[in-house]
Structures are given as C-alpha cells and as structure tokens.
Scaffold this motif. Sequence first.
Motif, PDB file in Angstrom:
ATOM      1  N   GLU A 200      28.917  46.060  29.655  1.00 57.13           N
ATOM      2  CA  GLU A 200      28.490  44.682  29.449  1.00 57.13           C
ATOM      3  C   GLU A 200      28.203  44.377  27.984  1.00 57.13           C
ATOM      4  O   GLU A 200      28.547  43.313  27.487  1.00 57.13           O
ATOM      5  CB  GLU A 200      27.236  44.415  30.273  1.00 57.13           C
ATOM      6  CG  GLU A 200      26.744  42.987  30.211  1.00 57.13           C
ATOM      7  CD  GLU A 200      25.587  42.750  31.163  1.00 57.13           C
ATOM      8  OE1 GLU A 200      25.773  42.019  32.134  1.00 57.13           O
ATOM      9  OE2 GLU A 200      24.505  43.330  30.926  1.00 57.13           O
ATOM     10  N   ARG A 201      27.553  45.328  27.308  1.00 61.40           N
ATOM     11  CA  ARG A 201      27.186  45.162  25.907  1.00 61.40           C
ATOM     12  C   ARG A 201      27.268  46.499  25.189  1.00 61.40           C
ATOM     13  O   ARG A 201      27.051  47.542  25.803  1.00 61.40           O
ATOM     14  CB  ARG A 201      25.741  44.642  25.774  1.00 61.40           C
ATOM     15  CG  ARG A 201      25.543  43.162  26.049  1.00 61.40           C
ATOM     16  CD  ARG A 201      24.063  42.864  26.196  1.00 61.40           C
ATOM     17  NE  ARG A 201      23.770  41.433  26.153  1.00 61.40           N
ATOM     18  CZ  ARG A 201      23.958  40.597  27.153  1.00 61.40           C
ATOM     19  NH1 ARG A 201      24.429  41.049  28.312  1.00 61.40           N
ATOM     20  NH2 ARG A 201      23.676  39.295  27.019  1.00 61.40           N
ATOM     21  N   ILE A 202      27.511  46.428  23.876  1.00 59.03           N
ATOM     22  CA  ILE A 202      27.385  47.590  23.004  1.00 59.03           C
ATOM     23  C   ILE A 202      26.561  47.139  21.805  1.00 59.03           C
ATOM     24  O   ILE A 202      26.964  46.231  21.072  1.00 59.03           O
ATOM     25  CB  ILE A 202      28.754  48.132  22.565  1.00 59.03           C
ATOM     26  CG1 ILE A 202      29.523  48.653  23.774  1.00 59.03           C
ATOM     27  CG2 ILE A 202      28.576  49.230  21.519  1.00 59.03           C
ATOM     28  CD1 ILE A 202      30.908  49.140  23.454  1.00 59.03           C
ATOM     29  N   PHE A 203      25.398  47.750  21.604  1.00 56.02           N
ATOM     30  CA  PHE A 203      24.511  47.363  20.516  1.00 56.02           C
ATOM     31  C   PHE A 203      24.848  48.174  19.271  1.00 56.02           C
ATOM     32  O   PHE A 203      24.927  49.407  19.323  1.00 56.02           O
ATOM     33  CB  PHE A 203      23.055  47.581  20.911  1.00 56.02           C
ATOM     34  CG  PHE A 203      22.630  46.736  22.092  1.00 56.02           C
ATOM     35  CD1 PHE A 203      22.483  45.371  21.963  1.00 56.02           C
ATOM     36  CD2 PHE A 203      22.393  47.314  23.326  1.00 56.02           C
ATOM     37  CE1 PHE A 203      22.104  44.591  23.047  1.00 56.02           C
ATOM     38  CE2 PHE A 203      22.012  46.543  24.414  1.00 56.02           C
ATOM     39  CZ  PHE A 203      21.871  45.182  24.274  1.00 56.02           C
ATOM     40  N   VAL A 204      25.029  47.466  18.168  1.00 57.90           N
ATOM     41  CA  VAL A 204      25.322  48.084  16.879  1.00 57.90           C
ATOM     42  C   VAL A 204      24.486  47.397  15.806  1.00 57.90           C
ATOM     43  O   VAL A 204      23.970  46.296  16.003  1.00 57.90           O
ATOM     44  CB  VAL A 204      26.821  47.984  16.510  1.00 57.90           C
ATOM     45  CG1 VAL A 204      27.687  48.762  17.491  1.00 57.90           C
ATOM     46  CG2 VAL A 204      27.272  46.518  16.438  1.00 57.90           C
ATOM     47  N   ASN A 205      24.363  48.033  14.658  1.00 58.24           N
ATOM     48  CA  ASN A 205      23.684  47.422  13.534  1.00 58.24           C
ATOM     49  C   ASN A 205      24.437  46.154  13.104  1.00 58.24           C
ATOM     50  O   ASN A 205      25.667  46.105  13.185  1.00 58.24           O
ATOM     51  CB  ASN A 205      23.622  48.426  12.381  1.00 58.24           C
ATOM     52  CG  ASN A 205      22.803  47.919  11.221  1.00 58.24           C
ATOM     53  OD1 ASN A 205      23.326  47.235  10.345  1.00 58.24           O
ATOM     54  ND2 ASN A 205      21.523  48.252  11.203  1.00 58.24           N
ATOM     55  N   PRO A 206      23.723  45.118  12.644  1.00 59.46           N
ATOM     56  CA  PRO A 206      24.415  43.900  12.207  1.00 59.46           C
ATOM     57  C   PRO A 206      25.504  44.154  11.169  1.00 59.46           C
ATOM     58  O   PRO A 206      26.540  43.477  11.177  1.00 59.46           O
ATOM     59  CB  PRO A 206      23.284  43.046  11.633  1.00 59.46           C
ATOM     60  CG  PRO A 206      22.067  43.491  12.379  1.00 59.46           C
ATOM     61  CD  PRO A 206      22.261  44.967  12.597  1.00 59.46           C
ATOM     62  N   ALA A 207      25.282  45.119  10.266  1.00 58.75           N
ATOM     63  CA  ALA A 207      26.293  45.412   9.248  1.00 58.75           C
ATOM     64  C   ALA A 207      27.568  45.960   9.882  1.00 58.75           C
ATOM     65  O   ALA A 207      28.678  45.681   9.413  1.00 58.75           O
ATOM     66  CB  ALA A 207      25.741  46.406   8.228  1.00 58.75           C
ATOM     67  N   ILE A 208      27.412  46.738  10.956  1.00 54.81           N
ATOM     68  CA  ILE A 208      28.580  47.292  11.635  1.00 54.81           C
ATOM     69  C   ILE A 208      29.327  46.186  12.380  1.00 54.81           C
ATOM     70  O   ILE A 208      30.563  46.133  12.386  1.00 54.81           O
ATOM     71  CB  ILE A 208      28.162  48.432  12.572  1.00 54.81           C
ATOM     72  CG1 ILE A 208      27.615  49.599  11.735  1.00 54.81           C
ATOM     73  CG2 ILE A 208      29.317  48.889  13.448  1.00 54.81           C
ATOM     74  CD1 ILE A 208      27.028  50.725  12.552  1.00 54.81           C
ATOM     75  N   LYS A 209      28.578  45.289  13.010  1.00 56.39           N
ATOM     76  CA  LYS A 209      29.224  44.148  13.669  1.00 56.39           C
ATOM     77  C   LYS A 209      30.012  43.327  12.652  1.00 56.39           C
ATOM     78  O   LYS A 209      31.159  42.927  12.904  1.00 56.39           O
ATOM     79  CB  LYS A 209      28.166  43.282  14.345  1.00 56.39           C
ATOM     80  CG  LYS A 209      28.695  41.958  14.894  1.00 56.39           C
ATOM     81  CD  LYS A 209      29.618  42.142  16.091  1.00 56.39           C
ATOM     82  CE  LYS A 209      30.070  40.779  16.630  1.00 56.39           C
ATOM     83  NZ  LYS A 209      30.861  40.884  17.865  1.00 56.39           N
ATOM     84  N   LYS A 210      29.412  43.067  11.502  1.00 59.84           N
ATOM     85  CA  LYS A 210      30.114  42.298  10.464  1.00 59.84           C
ATOM     86  C   LYS A 210      31.363  43.038  10.000  1.00 59.84           C
ATOM     87  O   LYS A 210      32.425  42.421   9.792  1.00 59.84           O
ATOM     88  CB  LYS A 210      29.186  42.032   9.282  1.00 59.84           C
ATOM     89  CG  LYS A 210      29.834  41.226   8.155  1.00 59.84           C
ATOM     90  CD  LYS A 210      28.876  40.989   7.018  1.00 59.84           C
ATOM     91  CE  LYS A 210      29.516  40.138   5.920  1.00 59.84           C
ATOM     92  NZ  LYS A 210      30.667  40.804   5.292  1.00 59.84           N
TER      93      LYS A 210
END
Length: 358
Positions: A200-210
Amino acid sequence: MAFGFAQAFRTFGKLTLAGAIGASLAAGDVGAEQKTPSPGSAKGQFGAVGLPTQGPAQPIGFYAKGCMTGAVALPADGPTWEAMRLSRNRRWGNPAMIALLERFSQDAVKYAGWPGILVGDIAQPRGGPMLNGHSSHQIGLDADIWFTPMPARRMTAQEREDMPFTSMLQKDKFLTVDPKVWTQSRARLLMLAASYPEVERIFVNPAIKKKMCDSWTGDRTNLGKLRPIYGHDSHFHIRIKCPPGAAGCTPQAPVASGDGCDKSLAYWFTPAPWAPPEPPKPGAKPPKPPREMMVSDLPKACAAVLDAASVASMQAATYGGPSAASALTAAPAAEPAADADGELPDVGPVPNDKPAIQ
C-alpha cells in the motif's frame, strides 16, 4: 519538478539550519529510546512477551494502534535475505507480510540486480507498541528493508547487531541524496517493492522521494506509493494492505492518485516540518508530558492477546516450518549480481520513525 524546490531551498537557505536538521535525522534508535516504559504500559507489556499466540493469524486494529495473533517469524537466513538485529525479537509478522518479504528478496536478485535484502524490524511477537524505535509496526503488516545490500556471506549474530546503517543523504547539505552513495539498483529495488498489489505504501526520506521523482525514467505507475516521511534515509519501510478476511484490521486511507511529485512533496522542503514547537506564552502552565499508551487504549481484543497461550517455541512458529528456523543458517549466500553496488560509504544516521501518524 515545477513546484518551487529551488525557491524552498533559497527560503530555507543558508543551511545554518541544516546541521540541526541533520542531527534530528541522525537521532535514530538512540533518540527513540526516550525512557523506560512502565511495566503496566502497552509498550512494557507487549515488549516483554517472547512468543506469539497460538491459533490463526489476525491483525487487530491500526498499523500504529493495535496488536496481532498467530504471527510467524521470518527465518533468520534465507537464500536471498538475512534478518538483522536478532536480539530485538522483531522478525514476527502476519504470514502475508513474511511471504511477501521472501518473494521480494528473490525478485530483487532476479529483476533489480540486488544481491539480497537485509530485513530490519517487522513486529514484536504479538505486535503492539514497541519499546523503542517505531510508532507503527504494531499489527505485523510493516517491515523495514535496509538500503545496505546483503553481503556475499552469512553474518554472525554479533555482526548483525553491530553492522552500522548507511545513510543515502549528504551530511553537509539539506535533504540531498549523496550521489556517491545512491545507485540505480536502489531505485530499482524501491520500484520493485512498490509493484506488488498488496503493498500500500513505502516510506522513504523526502530527499529519496525527490530523487526518484527527478530521475526515475521507467514506468511511474507505482511511484505514488513512495511516501516522504522523517528519517528513512538508511532503510525503507514497506506497508501492506489488510489481508482479505481480516475483519479486525483497520485499513489506511488509499494513497492519492498521481506520482506524489507535487505540493505534498514540496512541503517537506520548507521550514514547516522541521520547526520546533512554539514556546509557551509567559505565565502559561507548561504542557503536560504525553501520557503513556496503556493496553486499555488499544482495541479491546489486545488485552486477550496478551493473555493468550503461546506457541511452543520460535522454531515451531517460523515461516516455512520448524526446519526453516535453522536449515538455511549454514547455506551459502547468493553471489552478488554483476551490477551490484561496490564498496559501502561511510556510516550515516540510524533509521528513525518520528511521527505518530504515517
């Protein structure tokens, strides 16, 4: 990315703040161990139980407020995975979660050029709030995967306790992925994890998402499953849906449509998420410290979960049968793929689940 990252960086600016933010990101498990919970608290009681319940597997409640029955343990070793921090006794999960991790580890070698996964915390034997380190991981449907690849040998139990985490972030810049550390194989690993329908979700650091928003050129259908959150710079957090028939499981709202490379991501590059709480007004009473979560705060069924009969042993409740608990321990590790990552960089922050709501 047309929504003003550059402006956010200029506003946030001179990076005198970056050191403080970096320190908060690096707090990790040490920061999570704020105080010893009282024996009567939910953390104290669920953290003291060493084995899961007998009977069918059921997640009870919400990811950050619940418990579970009938958990099974991920074997400490598999052909394409190794479980880490074994002393924590947190490799328990719903069978659906454990089955996904085994499948993902195999697919990672086959499709992502990854030599095997290192699995961190899943859940305690009966779920519930953990003694430290997480606000979620309470119903057996969450699992942490290190960004560090599995080595080409079996690590000893002590090595699994001592092996440091490796951050994907630059130490001297605000929310910036380190190009000397980040690899395309890590990007493929994330998108592979997001490809499973039950994820459903994968949580990552905002920098990694960017970084993924800026650089991923493949199919972006599942990119929206990558959700930016505090910490998560040296591991990523997989969350799966409530399994079919799990009537006591409280689902999370679906992820919004789109790739998530929008204003919701830009928010993390403003001062707002990192601002300290406002000081109390002169003469105002200081706020009371947050009350410990008690078993009575959890779903009613969780009190019975604590009192339920245990399985005979960890081996009896290991996924794949009793033999799986030890049969693979001495097996040779998978050979690294041809495009696997080279030498690991310097040690970075320890993972940290900061917020109560994810």
